[in-house]
Scaffold this motif. Sequence first.
Motif, mmCIF file in Angstrom:
data_model
loop_
_atom_site.group_PDB
_atom_site.id
_atom_site.type_symbol
_atom_site.label_atom_id
_atom_site.label_comp_id
_atom_site.label_asym_id
_atom_site.label_seq_id
_atom_site.Cartn_x
_atom_site.Cartn_y
_atom_site.Cartn_z
ATOM 1 N N ARG A 25 -1.058 -9.443 -11.782
ATOM 2 C CA ARG A 25 -1.041 -8.008 -11.496
ATOM 3 C C ARG A 25 -1.377 -7.785 -10.022
ATOM 4 N NH1 ARG A 25 -0.363 -3.669 -14.365
ATOM 5 N NH2 ARG A 25 -0.281 -4.899 -16.269
ATOM 6 N N VAL A 26 -0.398 -7.234 -9.288
ATOM 7 C CA VAL A 26 -0.509 -7.069 -7.837
ATOM 8 C C VAL A 26 0.014 -5.684 -7.466
ATOM 9 C CG1 VAL A 26 0.286 -7.914 -5.586
ATOM 10 C CG2 VAL A 26 -0.238 -9.538 -7.412
ATOM 11 N N LEU A 27 -0.577 -5.068 -6.439
ATOM 12 C CA LEU A 27 -0.086 -3.784 -5.946
ATOM 13 C C LEU A 27 1.261 -3.984 -5.271
ATOM 14 C CD1 LEU A 27 -0.675 -0.765 -5.381
ATOM 15 C CD2 LEU A 27 -1.704 -1.484 -3.223
ATOM 16 N N CYS A 28 2.276 -3.259 -5.757
ATOM 17 C CA CYS A 28 3.624 -3.352 -5.189
ATOM 18 C C CYS A 28 3.846 -2.194 -4.224
ATOM 19 C CB CYS A 28 4.664 -3.322 -6.306
ATOM 20 S SG CYS A 28 6.369 -3.339 -5.700
ATOM 21 N N LYS A 29 4.300 -2.511 -3.024
ATOM 22 C CA LYS A 29 4.533 -1.485 -2.003
ATOM 23 C C LYS A 29 5.679 -0.560 -2.406
ATOM 24 C CE LYS A 29 5.663 -1.049 2.921
ATOM 25 N NZ LYS A 29 4.525 -0.209 3.324
ATOM 26 N N GLU A 30 6.731 -1.118 -2.996
ATOM 27 C CA GLU A 30 7.892 -0.315 -3.360
ATOM 28 C C GLU A 30 7.615 0.548 -4.584
ATOM 29 O OE1 GLU A 30 10.685 0.002 -1.614
ATOM 30 O OE2 GLU A 30 9.736 -1.290 -0.123
ATOM 31 N N CYS A 31 6.953 -0.012 -5.585
ATOM 32 C CA CYS A 31 6.651 0.744 -6.809
ATOM 33 C C CYS A 31 5.456 1.676 -6.620
ATOM 34 C CB CYS A 31 6.358 -0.215 -7.972
ATOM 35 S SG CYS A 31 7.739 -1.280 -8.426
ATOM 36 N N ALA A 32 4.667 1.468 -5.541
ATOM 37 C CA ALA A 32 3.500 2.293 -5.204
ATOM 38 C C ALA A 32 2.444 2.258 -6.317
ATOM 39 C CB ALA A 32 3.909 3.729 -4.894
ATOM 40 N N ARG A 33 2.325 1.135 -7.002
ATOM 41 C CA ARG A 33 1.311 0.952 -8.039
ATOM 42 C C ARG A 33 1.214 -0.536 -8.369
ATOM 43 N NH1 ARG A 33 3.938 0.281 -13.001
ATOM 44 N NH2 ARG A 33 6.159 0.811 -12.950
ATOM 45 N N GLU A 34 0.211 -0.888 -9.165
ATOM 46 C CA GLU A 34 0.082 -2.273 -9.590
ATOM 47 C C GLU A 34 1.182 -2.622 -10.589
ATOM 48 O OE1 GLU A 34 -3.702 -3.367 -11.126
ATOM 49 O OE2 GLU A 34 -4.530 -3.818 -9.144
ATOM 50 N N THR A 35 1.852 -3.740 -10.366
ATOM 51 C CA THR A 35 2.875 -4.220 -11.292
ATOM 52 C C THR A 35 2.687 -5.723 -11.482
ATOM 53 O OG1 THR A 35 4.466 -4.666 -9.524
ATOM 54 C CG2 THR A 35 4.529 -2.469 -10.538
ATOM 55 N N LEU A 36 3.380 -6.277 -12.443
ATOM 56 C CA LEU A 36 3.333 -7.718 -12.666
ATOM 57 C C LEU A 36 4.225 -8.424 -11.647
ATOM 58 C CD1 LEU A 36 3.466 -7.893 -16.569
ATOM 59 C CD2 LEU A 36 1.466 -8.105 -15.079
ATOM 60 N N HIS A 37 3.681 -9.478 -11.049
ATOM 61 C CA HIS A 37 4.404 -10.277 -10.064
ATOM 62 C C HIS A 37 4.433 -11.739 -10.506
ATOM 63 C CE1 HIS A 37 3.947 -6.789 -7.478
ATOM 64 N NE2 HIS A 37 4.546 -7.396 -6.476
ATOM 65 N N ILE B 19 5.689 -13.999 -3.321
ATOM 66 C CA ILE B 19 5.558 -13.332 -4.618
ATOM 67 C C ILE B 19 6.700 -12.339 -4.812
ATOM 68 C CG2 ILE B 19 3.050 -13.611 -4.706
ATOM 69 C CD1 ILE B 19 2.740 -10.739 -3.782
ATOM 70 N N GLN B 20 7.023 -12.066 -6.076
ATOM 71 C CA GLN B 20 8.121 -11.142 -6.390
ATOM 72 C C GLN B 20 7.717 -10.210 -7.513
ATOM 73 O OE1 GLN B 20 11.791 -12.848 -7.922
ATOM 74 N NE2 GLN B 20 12.983 -11.243 -6.901
ATOM 75 N N CYS B 21 7.931 -8.905 -7.303
ATOM 76 C CA CYS B 21 7.642 -7.908 -8.324
ATOM 77 C C CYS B 21 8.616 -8.097 -9.488
ATOM 78 C CB CYS B 21 7.760 -6.500 -7.744
ATOM 79 S SG CYS B 21 7.544 -5.175 -8.962
ATOM 80 N N LEU B 22 8.100 -8.113 -10.710
ATOM 81 C CA LEU B 22 8.935 -8.279 -11.890
ATOM 82 C C LEU B 22 9.602 -6.967 -12.305
ATOM 83 C CD1 LEU B 22 6.679 -10.663 -14.010
ATOM 84 C CD2 LEU B 22 8.605 -11.238 -12.520
#
Length: 224
Positions: free
Chosen positions: A19-31, A60-63
């Motif tokens: 679980r990592v903060l995603c810049k594009e999704c602007a929230r924590e997502t699974l990476h 790392i890559q956002c799922l």
Amino acid sequence: MGEVSKFFTIQKCDNKSHRVLCKECARETLHSIVSSYLESGSDDCGGGNTIDWHCDNQIIQCLGCETVSFRTISTCSEDTEYDHYGPCHPETIKYYPGRAEGLRSIESYLLPFTIQQIYKETILSIENEQYVLAGIGIRAIIETICKDLEADGRNLYQKIDSLVGKSIVTPEGARFLHKLRVLGNEAAHEVKAHNSMQLELAMQIIEHMLDGTYVIPARVKSVF
């Protein structure tokens, strides 16, 4: 000069989600961790003293949105904290491109170009922990908004107050803007770096104003 020893290993995807903060999704997502370059070493400082360090460089890559970014997780024996179990070495985590948890992304393309430009640069300053520049940027955003709205007054204090008379901000909103004006003055004239929580809250106040003044009216005009 003391001896320096260094080791590295390369690992592929660990087949786990993080679980990592995603810049594009602007929230924590699974990476997922696509690849990892592990470095560790020991520096001999002489006198029997050594400094041990470790750095995990990760792709790392956002799922969710599938955006790829870079993360480093490092520790150093010189950085020591204490908890219930005794001394420990805290991790330092950095992201590239940078990101900040309290920031969201508004539709900045609907802003006037000059405001859009300084808004984006201020966001980048916060995300990359350039907190003095971020404070100056916050003041510059308010000044640019006042100029675009043709606020009256000889200085920024008077211009903010004039926005109340134009029904652009409420009296309470003007009080908030004055707090941000002071924050910007301290950054510009005293080289004071405010913390990330203060700067992120300041940007939330500014974004609320930008939404009401520019973004929502532009969206209403295009839809209706």
